[in-house]
Motif scaffolding. Structure first.
Motif, PDB file in Angstrom:
ATOM      1  N   THR A  46       0.872  -1.181   0.000  1.00  0.00           N
ATOM      2  CA  THR A  46       0.000   0.000   0.000  1.00  0.00           C
ATOM      3  C   THR A  46       0.909   1.230   0.000  1.00  0.00           C
ATOM      4  O   THR A  46       1.976   1.215   0.614  1.00  0.00           O
ATOM      5  CB  THR A  46      -0.946   0.043   1.221  1.00  0.00           C
ATOM      6  N   LEU A  75       2.933  -2.472   4.268  1.00  0.00           N
ATOM      7  CA  LEU A  75       1.912  -1.428   4.374  1.00  0.00           C
ATOM      8  C   LEU A  75       2.596  -0.097   4.625  1.00  0.00           C
ATOM      9  O   LEU A  75       2.970   0.241   5.743  1.00  0.00           O
ATOM     10  CB  LEU A  75       0.931  -1.813   5.476  1.00  0.00           C
ATOM     11  N   CYS A  76       2.746   0.600   3.522  1.00  0.00           N
ATOM     12  CA  CYS A  76       3.551   1.813   3.535  1.00  0.00           C
ATOM     13  C   CYS A  76       2.667   3.056   3.477  1.00  0.00           C
ATOM     14  O   CYS A  76       3.116   4.171   3.706  1.00  0.00           O
ATOM     15  CB  CYS A  76       4.455   1.734   2.304  1.00  0.00           C
ATOM     16  N   ALA A  77       1.379   2.845   3.164  1.00  0.00           N
ATOM     17  CA  ALA A  77       0.497   3.990   2.946  1.00  0.00           C
ATOM     18  C   ALA A  77       0.279   4.784   4.235  1.00  0.00           C
ATOM     19  O   ALA A  77       0.287   4.231   5.329  1.00  0.00           O
ATOM     20  CB  ALA A  77      -0.851   3.498   2.414  1.00  0.00           C
ATOM     21  N   VAL A 104      -2.393   6.050   5.813  1.00  0.00           N
ATOM     22  CA  VAL A 104      -3.858   5.911   5.778  1.00  0.00           C
ATOM     23  C   VAL A 104      -4.476   6.843   6.816  1.00  0.00           C
ATOM     24  O   VAL A 104      -3.985   6.912   7.952  1.00  0.00           O
ATOM     25  CB  VAL A 104      -4.260   4.453   6.115  1.00  0.00           C
ATOM     26  N   ASP A 147      -6.609   8.066   9.732  1.00  0.00           N
ATOM     27  CA  ASP A 147      -7.123   7.330  10.899  1.00  0.00           C
ATOM     28  C   ASP A 147      -8.593   7.666  11.156  1.00  0.00           C
ATOM     29  O   ASP A 147      -9.299   6.909  11.809  1.00  0.00           O
ATOM     30  CB  ASP A 147      -6.289   7.662  12.138  1.00  0.00           C
ATOM     31  N   THR A 179     -11.300   5.022  10.929  1.00  0.00           N
ATOM     32  CA  THR A 179     -11.267   4.143   9.749  1.00  0.00           C
ATOM     33  C   THR A 179     -10.809   2.761  10.224  1.00  0.00           C
ATOM     34  O   THR A 179     -10.367   2.609  11.363  1.00  0.00           O
ATOM     35  CB  THR A 179     -10.244   4.659   8.723  1.00  0.00           C
ATOM     36  N   THR A 180     -10.859   1.811   9.329  1.00  0.00           N
ATOM     37  CA  THR A 180     -10.325   0.484   9.675  1.00  0.00           C
ATOM     38  C   THR A 180      -8.807   0.567   9.618  1.00  0.00           C
ATOM     39  O   THR A 180      -8.247   1.115   8.667  1.00  0.00           O
ATOM     40  CB  THR A 180     -10.810  -0.559   8.644  1.00  0.00           C
ATOM     41  N   ASP A 181      -8.154   0.017  10.616  1.00  0.00           N
ATOM     42  CA  ASP A 181      -6.694  -0.068  10.594  1.00  0.00           C
ATOM     43  C   ASP A 181      -6.339  -1.265   9.706  1.00  0.00           C
ATOM     44  O   ASP A 181      -6.513  -2.426  10.107  1.00  0.00           O
ATOM     45  CB  ASP A 181      -6.166  -0.252  12.024  1.00  0.00           C
ATOM     46  N   ILE A 182      -5.902  -0.969   8.499  1.00  0.00           N
ATOM     47  CA  ILE A 182      -5.651  -2.041   7.509  1.00  0.00           C
ATOM     48  C   ILE A 182      -4.582  -2.993   8.034  1.00  0.00           C
ATOM     49  O   ILE A 182      -4.713  -4.217   7.963  1.00  0.00           O
ATOM     50  CB  ILE A 182      -5.215  -1.446   6.149  1.00  0.00           C
ATOM     51  N   ALA A 183      -3.501  -2.403   8.564  1.00  0.00           N
ATOM     52  CA  ALA A 183      -2.398  -3.232   9.049  1.00  0.00           C
ATOM     53  C   ALA A 183      -2.881  -4.186  10.140  1.00  0.00           C
ATOM     54  O   ALA A 183      -2.581  -5.387  10.106  1.00  0.00           O
ATOM     55  CB  ALA A 183      -1.279  -2.342   9.570  1.00  0.00           C
ATOM     56  N   GLY A 230       5.026  -3.329   8.455  1.00  0.00           N
ATOM     57  CA  GLY A 230       4.351  -2.041   8.602  1.00  0.00           C
ATOM     58  C   GLY A 230       5.349  -0.901   8.694  1.00  0.00           C
ATOM     59  O   GLY A 230       6.562  -1.125   8.778  1.00  0.00           O
ATOM     60  N   LYS A 275      -0.185  -4.815  15.797  1.00  0.00           N
ATOM     61  CA  LYS A 275      -0.641  -5.117  14.437  1.00  0.00           C
ATOM     62  C   LYS A 275      -0.155  -6.483  13.956  1.00  0.00           C
ATOM     63  O   LYS A 275      -0.351  -6.830  12.793  1.00  0.00           O
ATOM     64  CB  LYS A 275      -0.201  -3.992  13.490  1.00  0.00           C
TER      65      LYS A 275
HETATM   66  O1  C5P Z   1      -0.804   3.509  13.818  1.00  0.00           O
HETATM   67  P1  C5P Z   1      -0.119   4.107  12.643  1.00  0.00           P
HETATM   68  O2  C5P Z   1      -1.043   4.739  11.670  1.00  0.00           O
HETATM   69  O3  C5P Z   1       1.035   4.985  12.946  1.00  0.00           O
HETATM   70  O4  C5P Z   1       0.522   2.799  11.951  1.00  0.00           O
HETATM   71  C1  C5P Z   1       1.271   2.900  10.801  1.00  0.00           C
HETATM   72  C2  C5P Z   1       1.180   1.627  10.041  1.00  0.00           C
HETATM   73  O5  C5P Z   1      -0.150   1.168   9.971  1.00  0.00           O
HETATM   74  C3  C5P Z   1       1.593   1.796   8.606  1.00  0.00           C
HETATM   75  O6  C5P Z   1       2.143   0.586   8.156  1.00  0.00           O
HETATM   76  C4  C5P Z   1       0.291   2.139   7.909  1.00  0.00           C
HETATM   77  O7  C5P Z   1       0.323   1.843   6.537  1.00  0.00           O
HETATM   78  C5  C5P Z   1      -0.666   1.241   8.657  1.00  0.00           C
HETATM   79  N1  C5P Z   1      -2.044   1.746   8.754  1.00  0.00           N
HETATM   80  C6  C5P Z   1      -3.043   1.072   8.105  1.00  0.00           C
HETATM   81  N2  C5P Z   1      -4.349   1.486   8.215  1.00  0.00           N
HETATM   82  C7  C5P Z   1      -4.666   2.552   8.963  1.00  0.00           C
HETATM   83  C8  C5P Z   1      -3.651   3.256   9.640  1.00  0.00           C
HETATM   84  C9  C5P Z   1      -2.364   2.836   9.511  1.00  0.00           C
HETATM   85  O8  C5P Z   1      -2.749   0.103   7.406  1.00  0.00           O
HETATM   86  N3  C5P Z   1      -5.934   2.921   9.044  1.00  0.00           N
END
Ligand code: C5P
Length: 404
Positions: A199, A279-281, A283, A285, A310-314, A329, A348
């Protein structure tokens, strides 16, 4: 690495030689490459021929040396396009300041440069010049341009130079150039047969049809990772937020999304068929609980937005992770970096986390460089400030090690 197991075995190499006293070292490089089972085609610049004869080179490579667009004896055409397709890699050693400058600016005024511009395969340069020329901002800027375009720069070493001066500018020794190439191709294949989800970029959370909540992410780190994983042989599923970047590798399959919810949908669906995810995006929160259908008007004292998480994708992928799947992550922090990163690693269910701190100069959003620390349950490795393309290779190496 022994000749028998050389990852270079059977490869086709275009060896570019330019006008430097270090041209004689190309003979040793040819010997090493040939011994490893590489077929070498020399392309030499007119100035290069002043330093080493085509006869020596063609004897060593058992192939006629290419220098002109036409063969003067029979008028036959040397096709730089064919060479660009034939080669598995191109190395220019020695590479003078002039050739490096022309490569950076697309000036194709000899056979070597036209071959470079037609090259489809990975390209490397081993600079050789006097210390002041090497240190000059123009040379350094040209090298940086090439590096950003993915050319592998085999940095010059320090020592006695032809001018009698001592400093950085000596072409790296052929043995080390050879090792560099072997290492490159050894890591190259390490993700072959693997599918990696990445991402990248920001997300946009709509407030109304014309406004959104976003962040400063440009996607550079995620896109560099996609290229690095593809370079390592992986099929890459790149789920990208709104960015103005393009991809190069045919192994990258890109899905564009806008919001955190769309990114989650795409990432969750793809992760099921992937061996790993990075998971680099950046995203969002939080997202507005209500997205207005019409443009909000400037009325009253102000505007209160109600945001919901939002949903925490990681974290979601961390829960869904199957045996054998790897999850990486990122943590971009501004304070108590290590503690925050360690907490996220655990929460995560990540295999490792890449920490970058906004307190480090040159790290974070929009920069072309980054300074990272990789944390896992067992260790914590700090890296120096590097171009994001190189940082991406470091992260990819670490991912490869998880599969080894
Ligand atoms: O908790 P935080 O946002 O700092 O965590 C960063 C990591 O979580 C990153 O790898 C980011 O891509 C991922 N992330 C995610 N979905 C979210 C928030 C963060 O995948 N809603």
């Amino acid at each position: 690495m022994t000749d028998k197991h050389s990852p270079l075995k059977g490869k086709h190499c275009v060896l570019g030689i330019t006008g430097s006293i270090a041209a004689y070292k190309a003979c040793t490089l040819i010997r090493l490459l040939s011994k490893a089972g590489v077929e070498v085609q020399v392309v030499i610049t007119p100035a290069g021929k002043e330093f080493i004869t085509p006869l020596t080179l063609s004897t060593l490579t058992r192939r006629p040396v290419v220098s002109e667009f036409f063969d003067r004896r029979d008028g036959s055409w040397h096709s730089h396009v064919d060479l660009g397709l034939w080669a598995d890699f191109m190395i220019i050693a020695p590479a003078t300041a002039a050739t490096i400058g022309k490569m950076a600016h697309g000036i194709a005024d000899n056979m070597l440069l036209t071959t470079y511009l037609s090259m489809k395969a990975p390209t490397f340069v081993a600079p050789a010049m006097d210390l002041d020329m090497y240190a000059h901002p123009a040379t350094q800027a040209n090298l940086e341009t090439l590096r950003k375009r993915g050319v592998g720069i085999i940095e010059a070493g320090s020592g006695e130079l032809a001018s009698g001066l001592v400093g950085k500018g000596r072409m790296e020794e052929p043995e080390r150039i050879f090792n560099y190439l072997e290492n490159h191709f050894a890591t190259c294949q390490r993700l072959a047969g693997k599918r990696v989800l990445i991402t990248a970029g920001p997300t946009r959370e709509r407030i109304d049809p014309v406004r959104y909540i976003g962040n400063f992410s440009t996607g550079k780190m995620g896109f560099a990772l996609a290229e690095a994983c593809a370079e390592a042989g992986a099929e890459v599923e790149l789920v990208a937020g709104p960015v103005s970047l393009t991809t190069n590798s045919p192994l990258i399959h890109r899905t564009d999304v806008e919001s955190a919810a769309e990114m989650y949908e795409a990432a969750a669906a793809k992760f099921a068929h992937c061996d790993a995810a990075i998971l680099c995006a950046a995203v969002a929160d939080f997202t507005p609980a209500v997205k207005a259908d019409q443009k909000l008007k400037r009325e009253g004292d102000g505007l209160t937005l109600h945001l919901q998480p939002t949903t925490d994708i990681a974290a979601a992928l961390g829960q869904a992770k199957r045996q054998g799947q790897k999850l990486v992550g990122f943590a971009l922090e501004t304070n108590d970096e290590l503690d925050h990163a360690r907490a996220k690693l655990k929460k995560k269910n990540l295999d490792f986390i890449v920490l970058n701190s906004l307190r480090d100069k040159g790290a974070g959003f929009a920069f072309d460089t980054n300074k990272i620390t990789i944390l896992s349950a067992d260790d914590c490795v700090e890296f120096s400030l590097k171009p994001k393309t190189e940082v991406a290779r470091d992260i990819t190496d670490r991912l490869c090690a998880l599969f080894d």
